[in-house]
Design a protein around this motif. Structure first.
Motif, short mmCIF file in Angstrom:
data_model
loop_
_atom_site.label_atom_id
_atom_site.label_comp_id
_atom_site.label_asym_id
_atom_site.label_seq_id
_atom_site.Cartn_x
_atom_site.Cartn_y
_atom_site.Cartn_z
N ILE A 1 7.88 -2.91 55.38
CA ILE A 1 7.65 -1.50 54.99
C ILE A 1 7.50 -1.50 53.47
CG2 ILE A 1 8.48 0.89 55.12
CD1 ILE A 1 10.15 0.17 57.50
N PRO A 2 6.29 -1.81 52.96
CA PRO A 2 6.13 -1.95 51.52
C PRO A 2 6.19 -0.64 50.75
CG PRO A 2 4.05 -2.38 52.67
CD PRO A 2 5.06 -2.11 53.71
N ALA A 3 5.84 0.48 51.41
CA ALA A 3 5.78 1.74 50.66
C ALA A 3 6.21 2.93 51.50
CB ALA A 3 4.37 1.97 50.12
N ILE A 4 6.93 3.83 50.86
CA ILE A 4 7.37 5.08 51.51
C ILE A 4 6.91 6.23 50.61
CG2 ILE A 4 9.38 6.36 52.35
CD1 ILE A 4 10.95 3.76 52.16
N ILE A 5 6.36 7.25 51.23
CA ILE A 5 5.90 8.41 50.45
C ILE A 5 6.76 9.61 50.84
CG2 ILE A 5 3.94 9.98 50.02
CD1 ILE A 5 3.33 6.40 51.09
N LEU A 6 7.27 10.31 49.83
CA LEU A 6 8.14 11.46 50.08
C LEU A 6 7.41 12.77 49.77
CD1 LEU A 6 11.47 11.41 50.54
CD2 LEU A 6 10.32 9.25 50.16
N GLY A 7 7.55 13.75 50.65
CA GLY A 7 6.98 15.08 50.40
C GLY A 7 7.88 15.88 49.46
N GLY A 8 7.44 17.09 49.15
CA GLY A 8 8.15 17.90 48.15
C GLY A 8 9.17 18.86 48.73
N GLY A 9 8.94 19.30 49.98
CA GLY A 9 9.89 20.21 50.63
C GLY A 9 9.94 21.58 50.00
N LYS A 10 10.97 22.32 50.40
CA LYS A 10 11.13 23.72 49.98
C LYS A 10 11.25 23.85 48.45
CE LYS A 10 11.87 28.07 50.85
NZ LYS A 10 10.88 28.92 51.50
N ILE A 11 11.92 22.89 47.84
CA ILE A 11 12.09 22.98 46.38
C ILE A 11 10.72 22.97 45.68
CG2 ILE A 11 12.98 21.77 44.32
CD1 ILE A 11 15.44 21.01 46.00
N ALA A 12 9.82 22.12 46.16
CA ALA A 12 8.47 22.07 45.59
C ALA A 12 7.81 23.44 45.74
CB ALA A 12 7.63 21.00 46.28
N ARG A 13 7.95 24.00 46.95
CA ARG A 13 7.28 25.29 47.18
C ARG A 13 7.89 26.42 46.35
NH1 ARG A 13 6.56 22.76 51.99
NH2 ARG A 13 8.43 23.62 52.93
N LYS A 14 9.22 26.35 46.15
CA LYS A 14 9.86 27.38 45.30
C LYS A 14 9.30 27.32 43.88
CE LYS A 14 14.46 28.17 47.27
NZ LYS A 14 15.90 27.99 47.08
N TYR A 15 9.22 26.12 43.35
CA TYR A 15 8.70 25.97 41.98
C TYR A 15 7.24 26.40 41.90
CZ TYR A 15 12.60 23.91 39.47
OH TYR A 15 13.79 23.74 38.82
N ILE A 16 6.47 26.01 42.93
CA ILE A 16 5.04 26.36 42.93
C ILE A 16 4.87 27.88 42.97
CG2 ILE A 16 2.96 26.28 44.38
CD1 ILE A 16 3.78 23.32 45.00
N GLU A 17 5.66 28.52 43.85
CA GLU A 17 5.57 30.00 43.94
C GLU A 17 5.93 30.65 42.61
OE1 GLU A 17 8.00 31.17 47.33
OE2 GLU A 17 6.74 29.82 48.52
N ALA A 18 6.98 30.12 41.96
CA ALA A 18 7.40 30.70 40.68
C ALA A 18 6.29 30.53 39.64
CB ALA A 18 8.68 30.02 40.20
N ALA A 19 5.70 29.35 39.61
CA ALA A 19 4.64 29.09 38.62
C ALA A 19 3.44 30.00 38.87
CB ALA A 19 4.21 27.62 38.71
#
Ligand code: UTP
Length: 229
Positions: free
Chosen positions: A41-59
């Motif tokens: 398993i050479p690579a794992i990609i993580l999503g942003g979740g709710k925190i990402a969406r909160k920041y995006i909405e604020a911006a």
């Protein structure tokens, strides 16, 4: 077998944006165990979740352009990635690559490389497809909070039906009504679809509730939705 794993942001944060610590721990434990058993398993990609969406909405409310909202989302995905580095400890590559080239270089060290977002205009599903393509992965497993692709949004429509095998064209038809803006790349975004299509990367969308599901896919069990070409 070389496996690239995408872990959806919704799996590691709840709807209020709280971090689900046990999930991080469970995933780290499962990944380390699989690695000991010689699964690559050479690579794992993580999503942003709710925190990402909160920041995006604020911006967005503050009038930021969409590309800046994306950049903010990328920071949130990288925070999640860093947490996973902490959970994987010595087996993880210590820094979070910010370009595909850096990902390839980090993978060459043999450590598990944890990646978040890379550039505006796409989602971490696109990153996962790009990474899988770049490092010639045999399979891309997208673990998320639904157990596959449905004819409609299963969280909103009780008549939605799960699809066992799906083509890129069929995915495009399902998502065609939805627009794409920062924080709203549901299912797959156009970049992810284009990369999967051109490289025909065997890909699965499965439920991430139980990390053992990863093993089931690798063992050839018929779970989730498989993208076919
Ligand atoms: P995602 O949309 O991929 O994370 O990235 P998510 O919301 O947790 O989705 P799942 O559950 O993992 O599928 C968060 C945001 O970060 C920006 C986008 O705005 C995206 O919506 N992003 C991410 C980029 O702009 N570029 C990237 O390469 C990755």
């Amino acid at each position: 077998m070389k496996v690239v794993l995408k872990i959806g942001g919704s799996l590691i944060q709840d709807e209020s944006g709280n971090i689900i610590l046990e999930r991080f721990a469970e995933y780290a434990k499962t990944i380390l165990k699989l690695r000991k058993e010689n699964m690559d398993i050479p690579a794992i990609i993580l999503g942003g979740g709710k925190i990402a969406r909160k920041y995006i909405e604020a911006a967005r409310k503050l009038g930021a352009p969409e590309s800046l909202c994306d950049e903010i989302g990328i920071r949130a995905t990288q925070l999640n990635a860093q947490l996973m580095v902490g959970a994987l400890d010595r087996e993880a590559y210590p820094t979070i690559p910010e370009t595909l080239q850096e990902v390839a270089g980090a993978v060459a060290t043999g450590k598990i490389v944890v990646v978040g977002g890379l550039q505006p205009g796409q989602s971490t599903n696109a990153v996962a497809a790009l990474v899988a393509e770049r490092i010639k992965a045999d399979i891309l497993i997208n673990v998320t909070d639904v157990d596959g692709v449905y004819t409609k949004d299963p969280k909103k429509d009780p008549n939605a039906k799960k699809i066992d095998k799906i083509t890129i064209k069929e995915i495009q038809e399902i998502i065609s009504e939805k627009g794409f803006s920062a924080g709203k790349y549901e299912l797959f975004d156009p970049v992810a679809l284009k990369i999967l299509e051109r490289s025909k990367i065997p890909a699965w969308i499965i439920s991430g509730e139980d990390p053992q599901n990863i093993l089931k896919v690798v063992a050839g069990e018929n779970i989730g939705t498989r993208i076919v070409y």
